[in-house]
Design an enzyme around this catalytic site. Structure first.
Site, PDB file in Angstrom:
ATOM      1  N   GLU A 178       0.701  -0.998  -0.083  1.00 43.63           N
ATOM      2  CA  GLU A 178       0.124   0.099   0.015  1.00 43.63           C
ATOM      3  C   GLU A 178       0.971   1.198  -0.068  1.00 43.63           C
ATOM      4  OE1 GLU A 178      -2.638  -0.006   3.254  1.00 43.63           O
ATOM      5  OE2 GLU A 178      -3.665   1.828   2.662  1.00 43.63           O
ATOM      6  N   ASN A 226     -12.490  -1.535  -0.027  1.00 41.28           N
ATOM      7  CA  ASN A 226     -11.566  -2.080   1.096  1.00 41.28           C
ATOM      8  C   ASN A 226     -12.290  -1.745   2.250  1.00 41.28           C
ATOM      9  OD1 ASN A 226      -9.093  -2.925   2.325  1.00 41.28           O
ATOM     10  ND2 ASN A 226      -9.206  -0.754   2.900  1.00 41.28           N
ATOM     11  N   GLU A 227     -12.628  -2.576   3.180  1.00 42.87           N
ATOM     12  CA  GLU A 227     -12.978  -2.347   4.530  1.00 42.87           C
ATOM     13  C   GLU A 227     -13.904  -1.094   4.524  1.00 42.87           C
ATOM     14  OE1 GLU A 227      -9.837  -1.551   7.462  1.00 42.87           O
ATOM     15  OE2 GLU A 227      -9.173  -3.275   7.251  1.00 42.87           O
ATOM     16  N   TYR A 272      -6.281  -9.494  11.601  1.00 43.27           N
ATOM     17  CA  TYR A 272      -5.340  -9.002  12.570  1.00 43.27           C
ATOM     18  C   TYR A 272      -5.254  -9.395  13.770  1.00 43.27           C
ATOM     19  CZ  TYR A 272      -3.945  -5.698   8.812  1.00 43.27           C
ATOM     20  OH  TYR A 272      -3.792  -5.063   7.485  1.00 43.27           O
ATOM     21  N   GLU A 294      -6.121  -9.251   3.954  1.00 38.93           N
ATOM     22  CA  GLU A 294      -5.052  -8.643   5.032  1.00 38.93           C
ATOM     23  C   GLU A 294      -4.889  -9.436   6.465  1.00 38.93           C
ATOM     24  OE1 GLU A 294      -5.573  -4.453   6.005  1.00 38.93           O
ATOM     25  OE2 GLU A 294      -6.357  -4.107   3.834  1.00 38.93           O
ATOM     26  N   GLN A 315       1.958  -5.949   5.844  1.00 38.61           N
ATOM     27  CA  GLN A 315       2.085  -5.998   4.250  1.00 38.61           C
ATOM     28  C   GLN A 315       3.949  -5.940   4.091  1.00 38.61           C
ATOM     29  OE1 GLN A 315       0.996  -1.783   3.212  1.00 38.61           O
ATOM     30  NE2 GLN A 315      -0.837  -1.848   4.241  1.00 38.61           N
TER      31      GLN A 315
HETATM   32  O1  AHR Z   1      -2.610  -2.377   6.559  1.00 40.23           O
HETATM   33  C1  AHR Z   1      -3.101  -1.239   7.297  1.00 40.23           C
HETATM   34  C2  AHR Z   1      -4.569  -0.855   6.798  1.00 40.23           C
HETATM   35  O2  AHR Z   1      -5.135  -1.865   7.743  1.00 40.23           O
HETATM   36  C3  AHR Z   1      -5.105  -0.958   5.672  1.00 40.23           C
HETATM   37  O3  AHR Z   1      -4.855   0.345   4.948  1.00 40.23           O
HETATM   38  C4  AHR Z   1      -6.543  -1.242   6.110  1.00 40.23           C
HETATM   39  O4  AHR Z   1      -7.215  -1.767   5.047  1.00 40.23           O
HETATM   40  C5  AHR Z   1      -6.593  -1.804   7.405  1.00 40.23           C
HETATM   41  O5  AHR Z   1      -7.393  -1.325   8.409  1.00 40.23           O
END
Ligand code: AHR
Length: 544
Positions: free
Chosen positions: A62, A216-217, A289, A343, A393
């Site tokens: 990103e 995204n999100e 996450y 992610e 990432q």
């Molecule tokens: O990976 C960092 C951020 O985490 C991304 O931009 C977003 O999609 C997520 O909340």
């Protein structure tokens, strides 16, 4: 085998573990002698088992902090070795792990990105606002230069042999802008004007983009929508999707899987709202996450409870996948729609960045390598449900495989897990039954239990690949592995471990944690191997 109570206590209860199971119990602490335990592992080859898609080993990059600029893009005039501006070492390392795809340009950034800003003469590209500049430390600039745009991204994909996965801007873009992007990428040369424009910008042949993320999100930075609102917008974005080859794989925004309630409401809400409509959905994006942002846990300074908590929390993804899969099955009985974990990674609280401008960068340790291994084993075991996964990432960010600043560069411990696990890509999942004592481990919230070993196995071209993680800080395990039918002729072992659980590779000391070989004994259908504590192991076994 006698069990002694140490930091991680192997419980007397011996269980069959074919998937992970985690539960809470009381606190334990003590001395940490290295003691040994035993495990039996039975592998059954499945000629018709699910294929482990290479795309489970995907990457996410990103426009954020030092990911694109400096991490990947150093510019053609840089003294740092580069290929047309792209860091050569990055390309070499991505090729070495067989990178299957890159997700780009975000992330939250994607929902503010206008693709036209990143094409045409670099000198004429506008400087634009970047979503992440608002959280940049005071005085530091994160304005988007657009120097790295679509053609540079495609060049990166070509150099690495990776497929592109593009995320559309739904929050501030329009369906028209999205459809033009699709035509610009995929229209055959000499057809529409956008194909001519692409050719004028250096790429006559279509890019052939197959993977398209529709937002995204969207429940957060991507528009703060309800699942119902999102489904309406989703349909507007996909019904007029230009029908150029290849057939697109359309990924709808899915849940925030690491939410306390797993965010099942999003998955149910979205699919309910799609009932009676015919807009295609091929994948549902889930983010997971291992979220320690609101805990005192630090990246590279921690104790035994922190070690186990992070690894256990990572393994929870298996349950989250299964729950969302079951929810999806209510609306799609044949399970034509797959999960896309685009992610994932461990996210600690801020404070240990490479440098202030390298937002969200973290000095990942051996602990995160074990987390990586446990996660990838889950993905392998769930290969029938997941079509793609992307670590967040790749460089200079949350769960990165590499760190780079100027001419200094290091591979993190998770990088080496990807190197070991590339053997599972495009292979067939084998059944793996592990019989070993559970671990009773300390946790910040008291104590807990976790599997003594976890892993996955697969076969490809007559070779069996087995990956195993021993999370214990105290005891090695002698594993007796047996193939349920057939024989083994030879094999070799590779291990990632270190005497220090907090070991990591820094820009000053890039070679602290590395792979080494591990002796194994192969006899008929059996293998014996001693798996060190706090280790990830790969066995490569030639079958007859
Ligand atoms: O990976 C960092 C951020 O985490 C991304 O931009 C977003 O999609 C997520 O909340």
């Amino acid at each position: 085998m006698e069990c002694r109570q140490v930091y991680a206590d192997r419980m007397n209860r011996r269980t069959f573990l074919s998937t992970s199971a985690y539960a809470s119990a009381g606190l334990i602490a003590g001395i940490r002698p290295a003691i040994a335990a035993d495990a039996d592992i039975e592998i059954t080859v499945q000629p018709d088992g699910p294929e482990i898609s290479p795309h489970l080993y995907g990457q996410f990059i990103e426009h954020l902090g030092g990911v694109i600029y400096d991490g990947i893009w150093v510019g053609p005039n840089s003294k740092i070795a580069n290929i047309g501006g792209i860091r050569r070492q990055f390309v070499d390392d991505m090729k070495r792990i067989g990178v299957p795809n890159f997700r780009w340009p975000g992330g939250c950034f994607a929902d503010s990105y206008h693709w036209r800003d990143g094409i045409g003469s670099p000198a004429k590209r506008p400087r634009t606002y970047n979503y992440w500049q608002a959280s940049m430390p005071k005085g530091l600039d994160e304005t988007e230069t657009n120097r790295f745009g679509l053609h540079e991204f495609m060049q990166l994909c070509r150099l690495c042999g990776a497929e592109p996965y593009l995320a559309a801007n739904m929050a501030s873009g329009s369906p028209q802008e999205f459809h033009d992007w699709v035509s610009y990428c995929n229209a055959p040369a000499g057809t529409v004007s956008l194909a001519e424009e692409r050719a004028a910008n250096g790429d006559a042949a279509p890019f052939g983009v197959h993977w398209w993320g529709v937002g995204n999100e969207s429940w957060g930075c991507g528009g703060d929508m309800t699942p119902q609102e999102y489904s309406t917008l989703y349909r507007r974005f996909v019904t007029q999707f230009p029908a150029y080859a290849p057939k697109p794989f359309l990924v709808a925004v899915g849940p925030r899987g690491h939410s306390k309630d797993l965010d099942l409401g999003w998955t149910n809400g979205f699919f309910e709202a799609m009932q009676g409509h015919r807009s295609p959905v091929d994948g549902l994006s889930m983010h997971y996450y291992t979220d320690f942002r609101n805990s005192p846990e630090r990246v590279a300074t921690f104790d035994a409870p922190g070690w186990y908590d992070v690894i256990r929390e990572g393994a929870r993804v298996e349950n989250v996948i299964e729950q969302h899969w079951a929810a999806m099955g209510k609306y799609d009985a044949g399970h034509h729609i797959k999960l896309i974990v685009d992610e994932w990674g461990v996210w600690y609280r801020p404070g240990e960045e490479l440098a202030p401008a390298y937002q969200l960068s973290q000095p990942l340790t051996l602990r995160d390598a074990l987390h990586t291994a446990v996660t990838l084993d889950v993905f392998n075991r769930q290969a029938d449900k997941i079509a793609m996964a992307n670590v967040a990432q790749t460089i200079n960010c949350i769960h990165s495989l590499m760190l780079a600043q100027g001419d200094r560069y290091a591979r993190t411990p998770p990088y080496y897990v990807f190197e070991m696990y590339r053997n599972h890509m495009s292979s067939r999942l084998a059944l793996m039954k592990i019989r070993c004592d559970e671990l009773k481990v300390p946790s910040r919230s008291g104590s807990a239990t976790m599997p003594g070993l976890s892993g996955s196995a697969s076969t490809k071209n007559g070779t069996l690949h087995v990956t195993i993680t021993n999370p214990s800080l105290d005891s090695s395990i002698t594993a007796h592995l047996r193939l349920s039918s057939g024989n083994l002729v030879e094999g070799r072992g590779t291990v990632l471990t270190h005497a220090d659980m907090t070991a990591h590779n820094s820009l000053d000391k890039p070679n602290e944690v590395e792979l080494s070989s591990l002796p194994i004994t192969v006899r008929g259908a059996k293998v014996e191997v001693s798996i060190p504590q706090r280790a990830v192991v790969l066995l490569e076994l030639k079958m007859t």
